[in-house]
Write an enzyme that holds these catalytic residues in place. Structure first.
Site, PDB file in Angstrom:
ATOM      1  CG  ASN A  14      35.560  13.264  12.265  1.00  0.00           C
ATOM      2  OD1 ASN A  14      34.945  13.642  13.249  1.00  0.00           O
ATOM      3  ND2 ASN A  14      35.239  13.637  11.038  1.00  0.00           N
ATOM      4  CB  CYS A  15      37.960   8.311  15.278  1.00  0.00           C
ATOM      5  SG  CYS A  15      38.761   6.822  15.866  1.00  0.00           S
ATOM      6  N   PRO A  16      41.062   8.738  13.964  1.00  0.00           N
ATOM      7  CG  PRO A  16      43.162   7.697  13.544  1.00  0.00           C
ATOM      8  CD  PRO A  16      41.887   8.184  12.859  1.00  0.00           C
ATOM      9  CG  ASP A  41      35.677  11.641  16.937  1.00  0.00           C
ATOM     10  OD1 ASP A  41      34.631  11.140  16.464  1.00  0.00           O
ATOM     11  OD2 ASP A  41      36.733  10.994  17.041  1.00  0.00           O
ATOM     12  CG  ASP A  47      37.917   6.677  20.092  1.00  0.00           C
ATOM     13  OD1 ASP A  47      37.572   5.487  20.268  1.00  0.00           O
ATOM     14  OD2 ASP A  47      37.771   7.275  19.010  1.00  0.00           O
TER      15      ASP A  47
END
Length: 77
Positions: A14-16, A41, A47
């Site tokens: 998941n982010c980042p 994600d 992103d």
């Protein structure tokens, strides 16, 4: 899809992390080299394009998969 282009499996991150790992992997490639990123994600659809624009890479293609996305990136500067 070109089978000669490597797929970098970032599913489950998941982010980042997808962007951070993509940045590191792309830094090791020569300019013009292409890499598929595959991620689950949900924020990656925002992103990854933003990362490409900011880093000077070309987002060649985006493919929606069942529960995931795949992004073809060409390394820029």
């Amino acid at each position: 899809m070109d089978d000669s282009i490597e797929i970098y499996d970032l599913r489950g991150l998941n982010c980042p992390l997808p962007v951070l790992k993509a940045r590191k992997r792309l830094a090791g490639l020569t300019q013009g080299a292409r890499l598929w990123l595959e991620t689950t994600d949900p924020l990656a659809v925002l992103d990854i394009p933003a990362f490409c624009t900011e880093a000077g890479h070309l987002l060649v293609e985006t493919v929606a998969l069942d529960g995931a996305h795949r992004f073809l990136i060409e390394r820029g500067r």
